[in-house]
Design a protein around this motif. Structure first.
Motif, PDB file in Angstrom:
ATOM      1  N   ASP A  74       0.799  -1.227   0.000  1.00 38.26           N
ATOM      2  CA  ASP A  74       0.000   0.000   0.000  1.00 38.26           C
ATOM      3  C   ASP A  74       0.833   1.279   0.000  1.00 38.26           C
ATOM      4  O   ASP A  74       0.295   2.358  -0.188  1.00 38.26           O
ATOM      5  N   LEU A  75       2.149   1.159   0.231  1.00 38.40           N
ATOM      6  CA  LEU A  75       3.005   2.344   0.301  1.00 38.40           C
ATOM      7  C   LEU A  75       4.114   2.253  -0.740  1.00 38.40           C
ATOM      8  O   LEU A  75       4.842   1.264  -0.805  1.00 38.40           O
ATOM      9  N   TRP A  76       4.218   3.289  -1.547  1.00 41.45           N
ATOM     10  CA  TRP A  76       5.331   3.440  -2.474  1.00 41.45           C
ATOM     11  C   TRP A  76       6.147   4.639  -2.016  1.00 41.45           C
ATOM     12  O   TRP A  76       5.616   5.548  -1.370  1.00 41.45           O
ATOM     13  N   VAL A  77       7.434   4.643  -2.326  1.00 42.49           N
ATOM     14  CA  VAL A  77       8.284   5.791  -2.028  1.00 42.49           C
ATOM     15  C   VAL A  77       8.860   6.328  -3.332  1.00 42.49           C
ATOM     16  O   VAL A  77       9.192   5.560  -4.243  1.00 42.49           O
ATOM     17  N   ASP A  97       8.301   0.183  -4.405  1.00 42.68           N
ATOM     18  CA  ASP A  97       7.359  -0.345  -3.430  1.00 42.68           C
ATOM     19  C   ASP A  97       8.089  -0.486  -2.098  1.00 42.68           C
ATOM     20  O   ASP A  97       9.168  -1.083  -2.035  1.00 42.68           O
ATOM     21  N   PRO A 132      -1.095   2.295  -5.239  1.00 38.02           N
ATOM     22  CA  PRO A 132      -0.865   2.360  -3.796  1.00 38.02           C
ATOM     23  C   PRO A 132      -1.946   3.183  -3.098  1.00 38.02           C
ATOM     24  O   PRO A 132      -2.653   3.959  -3.733  1.00 38.02           O
ATOM     25  N   LYS A 133      -2.028   3.012  -1.801  1.00 40.45           N
ATOM     26  CA  LYS A 133      -2.913   3.872  -1.006  1.00 40.45           C
ATOM     27  C   LYS A 133      -2.187   5.158  -0.625  1.00 40.45           C
ATOM     28  O   LYS A 133      -2.808   6.208  -0.461  1.00 40.45           O
ATOM     29  N   ARG A 134      -0.836   5.039  -0.493  1.00 39.73           N
ATOM     30  CA  ARG A 134      -0.027   6.207  -0.111  1.00 39.73           C
ATOM     31  C   ARG A 134       1.269   6.209  -0.921  1.00 39.73           C
ATOM     32  O   ARG A 134       1.828   5.155  -1.211  1.00 39.73           O
ATOM     33  N   ILE A 135       1.738   7.413  -1.242  1.00 37.54           N
ATOM     34  CA  ILE A 135       3.064   7.581  -1.832  1.00 37.54           C
ATOM     35  C   ILE A 135       3.810   8.571  -0.964  1.00 37.54           C
ATOM     36  O   ILE A 135       3.338   9.678  -0.715  1.00 37.54           O
ATOM     37  N   ARG A 136       4.976   8.162  -0.496  1.00 35.83           N
ATOM     38  CA  ARG A 136       5.803   9.018   0.346  1.00 35.83           C
ATOM     39  C   ARG A 136       6.903   9.627  -0.520  1.00 35.83           C
ATOM     40  O   ARG A 136       7.566   8.936  -1.282  1.00 35.83           O
ATOM     41  N   THR A 155      -5.137   7.884  -3.949  1.00 36.58           N
ATOM     42  CA  THR A 155      -3.799   7.737  -3.378  1.00 36.58           C
ATOM     43  C   THR A 155      -3.435   9.012  -2.624  1.00 36.58           C
ATOM     44  O   THR A 155      -3.495  10.109  -3.172  1.00 36.58           O
ATOM     45  N   ASN A 169      12.077   9.605   4.261  1.00 28.81           N
ATOM     46  CA  ASN A 169      12.086   8.902   2.987  1.00 28.81           C
ATOM     47  C   ASN A 169      13.402   8.159   2.801  1.00 28.81           C
ATOM     48  O   ASN A 169      13.871   7.977   1.691  1.00 28.81           O
TER      49      ASN A 169
END
Length: 174
Positions: A74-77, A97, A132-136, A155, A169
């Protein structure tokens, strides 16, 4: 059934062909690969045969990977870094991912614009099985617009506050 574990319509087992392909991508000449196969497996394929193996299996690999979609969390950076190419300042963008650390997309650009972020995120979205649900990312404004344009409201963009803070990050920075 095939003899010795070879693929259908092949006589040589895939582990031997795989060794030849690894040798090719390690920079060995076809003659060096030929000697290596002879030493390890006791037979000497022609250099033309080795060429055919590389050409055929690379084609098969491309066909297989053309439809590949990475299973992601659910989280990509996302992050970008400045690199010099032939003395010119360029930006290398990456999306990864966070769970699997699979590199979803890269993009090379002369600038850090919204268009570059959109290109990066479109590539990443195309290579993943689900968004993703979130991208940091860091606080670069191009990320805000790029995430919104490509993923819409589904997202959430999570901006980091610094390398030493609890919300960082660092995974992408490495």
């Amino acid at each position: 059934f095939t003899e010795g574990g070879a693929l259908p319509r092949r006589r040589i087992p895939p582990n031997i062909v795989g060794d030849a392909i690894v040798g090719f991508y390690d920079g060995l000449s076809y003659r060096d690969i030929q000697r290596q196969i002879e030493t390890r497996y006791g037979f000497k394929p022609s250099t033309a045969t080795l060429y055919e193996w590389v050409r055929d299996y690379v084609k098969r690999g491309r066909q297989f990977l053309s439809n590949f979609k990475a299973i992601t969390g659910d989280l990509w950076v996302a992050d970008e870094l400045m690199v010099r190419i032939d003395g010119h300042k360029m930006w290398l963008w990456n999306v990864m991912d966070a769970k699997s650390r699979y590199l979803l997309a890269t993009h090379l650009s002369k600038n850090r614009t919204k268009r570059d972020a959109i290109t990066l995120f479109r590539k990443a979205k195309a290579s993943a099985a689900k968004p993703p649900k979130r991208i940091r990312s860091d606080r670069l404004s191009a990320y805000i617009d790029g995430i919104e344009q490509v993923f819409g409201g589904d997202t959430k963009h999570v901006q980091t506050t610094g390398i030493r803070s609890t919300l960082h990050n660092n995974l992408s920075e490495r």
